[in-house]
Design a protein around this motif. Structure first.
Motif, PDB file in Angstrom:
ATOM      1  N   GLY A   1       0.833  -1.214   0.000  1.00 46.69           N
ATOM      2  CA  GLY A   1       0.000   0.000   0.000  1.00 46.69           C
ATOM      3  C   GLY A   1       0.860   1.254   0.000  1.00 46.69           C
ATOM      4  N   ARG A   2       2.021   1.185   0.644  1.00 51.47           N
ATOM      5  CA  ARG A   2       2.941   2.335   0.684  1.00 51.47           C
ATOM      6  C   ARG A   2       3.475   2.676  -0.693  1.00 51.47           C
ATOM      7  NH1 ARG A   2       1.890   5.369   4.817  1.00 51.47           N
ATOM      8  NH2 ARG A   2       1.202   4.001   6.472  1.00 51.47           N
ATOM      9  N   GLN A   3       3.438   1.660  -1.607  1.00 52.25           N
ATOM     10  CA  GLN A   3       3.868   1.878  -2.996  1.00 52.25           C
ATOM     11  C   GLN A   3       2.684   2.272  -3.867  1.00 52.25           C
ATOM     12  OE1 GLN A   3       6.612  -1.772  -3.436  1.00 52.25           O
ATOM     13  NE2 GLN A   3       6.323  -1.113  -5.550  1.00 52.25           N
ATOM     14  N   GLY A   4       1.505   2.385  -3.235  1.00 53.18           N
ATOM     15  CA  GLY A   4       0.296   2.708  -4.003  1.00 53.18           C
ATOM     16  C   GLY A   4      -0.322   1.493  -4.677  1.00 53.18           C
ATOM     17  N   ILE A   5       0.115   0.292  -4.261  1.00 53.26           N
ATOM     18  CA  ILE A   5      -0.433  -0.931  -4.866  1.00 53.26           C
ATOM     19  C   ILE A   5      -1.478  -1.521  -3.922  1.00 53.26           C
ATOM     20  CG2 ILE A   5       0.107  -3.260  -5.697  1.00 53.26           C
ATOM     21  CD1 ILE A   5       3.026  -2.246  -6.148  1.00 53.26           C
ATOM     22  N   ARG A   6      -2.712  -1.660  -4.408  1.00 57.23           N
ATOM     23  CA  ARG A   6      -3.784  -2.247  -3.604  1.00 57.23           C
ATOM     24  C   ARG A   6      -3.731  -3.766  -3.726  1.00 57.23           C
ATOM     25  NH1 ARG A   6      -8.043  -1.862  -5.826  1.00 57.23           N
ATOM     26  NH2 ARG A   6      -7.502  -1.062  -7.867  1.00 57.23           N
ATOM     27  N   VAL A   7      -4.032  -4.480  -2.643  1.00 60.47           N
ATOM     28  CA  VAL A   7      -4.012  -5.951  -2.665  1.00 60.47           C
ATOM     29  C   VAL A   7      -5.299  -6.460  -2.015  1.00 60.47           C
ATOM     30  CG1 VAL A   7      -2.679  -8.030  -2.106  1.00 60.47           C
ATOM     31  CG2 VAL A   7      -1.491  -5.841  -2.363  1.00 60.47           C
ATOM     32  N   ASN A   8      -6.068  -7.253  -2.733  1.00 59.92           N
ATOM     33  CA  ASN A   8      -7.347  -7.756  -2.222  1.00 59.92           C
ATOM     34  C   ASN A   8      -7.543  -9.225  -2.576  1.00 59.92           C
ATOM     35  OD1 ASN A   8      -8.820  -5.243  -1.161  1.00 59.92           O
ATOM     36  ND2 ASN A   8      -8.134  -4.569  -3.191  1.00 59.92           N
ATOM     37  N   ALA A   9      -8.395  -9.901  -1.793  1.00 56.33           N
ATOM     38  CA  ALA A   9      -8.690 -11.316  -2.032  1.00 56.33           C
ATOM     39  C   ALA A   9     -10.134 -11.499  -2.472  1.00 56.33           C
ATOM     40  CB  ALA A   9      -8.430 -12.120  -0.762  1.00 56.33           C
ATOM     41  N   ILE A  10     -10.330 -12.459  -3.357  1.00 56.72           N
ATOM     42  CA  ILE A  10     -11.671 -12.823  -3.861  1.00 56.72           C
ATOM     43  C   ILE A  10     -11.985 -14.211  -3.332  1.00 56.72           C
ATOM     44  CG2 ILE A  10     -12.912 -13.461  -5.996  1.00 56.72           C
ATOM     45  CD1 ILE A  10     -10.152 -11.148  -6.502  1.00 56.72           C
ATOM     46  N   LEU A  11     -13.155 -14.377  -2.711  1.00 58.31           N
ATOM     47  CA  LEU A  11     -13.510 -15.667  -2.105  1.00 58.31           C
ATOM     48  C   LEU A  11     -14.735 -16.254  -2.807  1.00 58.31           C
ATOM     49  CD1 LEU A  11     -11.753 -14.181   0.084  1.00 58.31           C
ATOM     50  CD2 LEU A  11     -13.164 -15.278   1.795  1.00 58.31           C
ATOM     51  N   PRO A  12     -14.514 -17.028  -3.870  1.00 57.00           N
ATOM     52  CA  PRO A  12     -15.678 -17.574  -4.579  1.00 57.00           C
ATOM     53  C   PRO A  12     -16.200 -18.862  -3.937  1.00 57.00           C
ATOM     54  CG  PRO A  12     -13.706 -17.477  -6.009  1.00 57.00           C
ATOM     55  CD  PRO A  12     -13.263 -17.328  -4.582  1.00 57.00           C
ATOM     56  N   LEU A  13     -17.519 -19.022  -4.061  1.00 55.04           N
ATOM     57  CA  LEU A  13     -18.148 -20.321  -3.839  1.00 55.04           C
ATOM     58  C   LEU A  13     -17.833 -21.133  -5.104  1.00 55.04           C
ATOM     59  CD1 LEU A  13     -20.362 -21.822  -2.037  1.00 55.04           C
ATOM     60  CD2 LEU A  13     -22.035 -20.874  -3.617  1.00 55.04           C
ATOM     61  N   SER A  14     -18.000 -22.473  -5.064  1.00 56.56           N
ATOM     62  CA  SER A  14     -17.798 -23.285  -6.275  1.00 56.56           C
ATOM     63  C   SER A  14     -18.498 -22.623  -7.451  1.00 56.56           C
ATOM     64  CB  SER A  14     -18.411 -24.675  -6.101  1.00 56.56           C
ATOM     65  OG  SER A  14     -17.937 -25.253  -4.931  1.00 56.56           O
ATOM     66  N   TYR A  15     -17.794 -22.547  -8.576  1.00 54.11           N
ATOM     67  CA  TYR A  15     -18.390 -21.904  -9.757  1.00 54.11           C
ATOM     68  C   TYR A  15     -18.281 -22.824 -10.963  1.00 54.11           C
ATOM     69  CZ  TYR A  15     -13.423 -20.785 -10.133  1.00 54.11           C
ATOM     70  OH  TYR A  15     -12.061 -20.877 -10.148  1.00 54.11           O
ATOM     71  N   LEU A  16     -19.091 -22.534 -11.951  1.00 53.21           N
ATOM     72  CA  LEU A  16     -19.042 -23.307 -13.192  1.00 53.21           C
ATOM     73  C   LEU A  16     -18.046 -22.667 -14.134  1.00 53.21           C
ATOM     74  CD1 LEU A  16     -22.798 -24.110 -13.891  1.00 53.21           C
ATOM     75  CD2 LEU A  16     -21.133 -25.298 -12.446  1.00 53.21           C
ATOM     76  N   LYS A  17     -17.170 -23.522 -14.694  1.00 52.43           N
ATOM     77  CA  LYS A  17     -16.203 -23.030 -15.675  1.00 52.43           C
ATOM     78  C   LYS A  17     -16.760 -23.308 -17.069  1.00 52.43           C
ATOM     79  CE  LYS A  17     -12.654 -25.070 -12.770  1.00 52.43           C
ATOM     80  NZ  LYS A  17     -11.393 -25.797 -12.720  1.00 52.43           N
ATOM     81  N   PRO A  18     -16.408 -22.464 -18.038  1.00 54.28           N
ATOM     82  CA  PRO A  18     -16.902 -22.720 -19.400  1.00 54.28           C
ATOM     83  C   PRO A  18     -16.570 -24.137 -19.869  1.00 54.28           C
ATOM     84  CG  PRO A  18     -15.869 -20.563 -19.296  1.00 54.28           C
ATOM     85  CD  PRO A  18     -15.630 -21.209 -17.954  1.00 54.28           C
ATOM     86  N   GLU A  19     -15.400 -24.670 -19.470  1.00 56.16           N
ATOM     87  CA  GLU A  19     -14.969 -25.997 -19.938  1.00 56.16           C
ATOM     88  C   GLU A  19     -15.870 -27.117 -19.438  1.00 56.16           C
ATOM     89  OE1 GLU A  19     -13.033 -23.727 -18.271  1.00 56.16           O
ATOM     90  OE2 GLU A  19     -10.895 -24.149 -18.537  1.00 56.16           O
ATOM     91  N   SER A  20     -16.469 -26.937 -18.262  1.00 56.76           N
ATOM     92  CA  SER A  20     -17.166 -28.073 -17.644  1.00 56.76           C
ATOM     93  C   SER A  20     -18.606 -27.781 -17.241  1.00 56.76           C
ATOM     94  CB  SER A  20     -16.362 -28.531 -16.415  1.00 56.76           C
ATOM     95  OG  SER A  20     -16.126 -27.430 -15.552  1.00 56.76           O
TER      96      SER A  20
END
Ligand SMILES: NC(=O)c1ccc[n+]([C@@H]2O[C@H](COP(=O)([O-])OP(=O)(O)OC[C@H]3O[C@@H](n4cnc5c(N)ncnc54)[C@H](OP(=O)(O)O)[C@@H]3O)[C@@H](O)[C@H]2O)c1
Length: 245
Positions: free
Chosen positions: A154-173
């Motif tokens: 953050g001191r470098q101006g870079i934001r860092v965040n996490a994404i917490l998905p539930l099971s999702y459908l992928k185009p492949e499957s």
């Protein structure tokens, strides 16, 4: 200086959807993964195996040589090795993310919006039998790393965040899942939004976090779960057992 997008694990599943999203915005993209997909690619591919990752600095340098300094860095790898799953999860999920964050930090552009988006899981905060213990512990550690790096970078101006998905459908499957009416009905019943999630739902959040629309969001863990995480489990158990009232 525009700055490129680097997607770690961007050749399959959610990572592939994210890669295609940034390409459709006209961004220069570099993807890191073990195997280069066949055929002509619209992005640069840097081969690397996160199970060993002998020289993270050289891997970062190869990505920068391909497309220049970085504006957005996305982690979307998933341990898919055949070794000990505990060691594999720790190395591919936690150690490799930390090593690549350190290696890429000096290569970010120096102005404008800059961010890191880390794909974690609901299993960073909840437990269940569909994933091994190592997956849970690695994802929880990954979220702690996200918070630490949000403070540090953050001191470098870079934001860092996490994404917490539930099971999702992928185009492949997704056809397999959508062909199973019992599963479709189950998700319709227990997800407050009444449907299963798609990789595109999580890609929407990554796209938002990797944009100046998220300019003051840093160090957060954000669920992409249709509201499942806010429901008290007792309610769900009663509903599934048909004893609603
Ligand atoms: N699938 C779900 O429903 C779900 C739910 C919640 C969270 N998540 C999280 O979402 C993320 C993506 O999962 P996914 O299921 O969409 O992924 P996936 O389809 O299995 O794709 C994994 C990506 O990681 C790369 N990769 C795997 N092992 C690697 C290694 N040792 N070194 C370098 N690259 C490697 C793969 O490319 P190569 O094979 O070429 O190496 C691929 O690009 C993961 O963090 C996962 O935990 C998934």
């Amino acid at each position: 200086m525009k700055g490129q997008v680097v997607v770690v694990g961007g050749t399959k599943g959610l990572g592939k959807v994210i890669t295609e999203r940034f390409l459709s915005q006209g961004q220069a993209v570099t993807v890191l993964s073990r195997t280069r997909p066949e055929g002509e690619l619209a992005y640069a591919h840097v081969p690397c195996n996160l199970e060993t990752l002998p020289d993270p600095a050289a891997t970062a340098a190869a990505a920068v040589a391909a497309n220049g300094p970085v504006r957005y860095l996305v982690f979307c790898q998933r341990y898919r090795g055949s070794g000990d799953p505990w060691d594999g999860e720790m190395q591919v999920t936690v150690n490799a993310t930390r090593q690549l964050l350190q290696a890429f930090a000096p290569h970010f552009v120096h102005e404008g919006d800059r961010a890191v988006a880390v794909v974690s899981s609901v299993y960073a905060q909840f437990v269940g039998g569909s994933q091994p213990d190592g997956y849970h512990v690695a994802k929880a550690g990954l979220n702690a790393l996200v918070k630490y790096k949000a403070w540090e970078l953050g001191r470098q101006g870079i934001r860092v965040n996490a994404i917490l998905p539930l099971s999702y459908l992928k185009p492949e499957s997704q056809h397999h899942f959508l062909g199973n009416q019992q599963l479709v009905d189950l998700y319709q019943d227990f997800v407050p939004l009444g449907r299963v999630g798609y990789a595109a739902d999580s890609a929407n959040l990554v796209e938002f976090l990797c944009s100046d629309k998220a300019s003051f969001i840093n160090g957060q863990e954000i669920f992409v779960d249709g509201g499942v995480s806010v429901v008290w489990p007792e309610e769900l158990a009663r509903r599934m057992a048909g004893v609603d009232k």
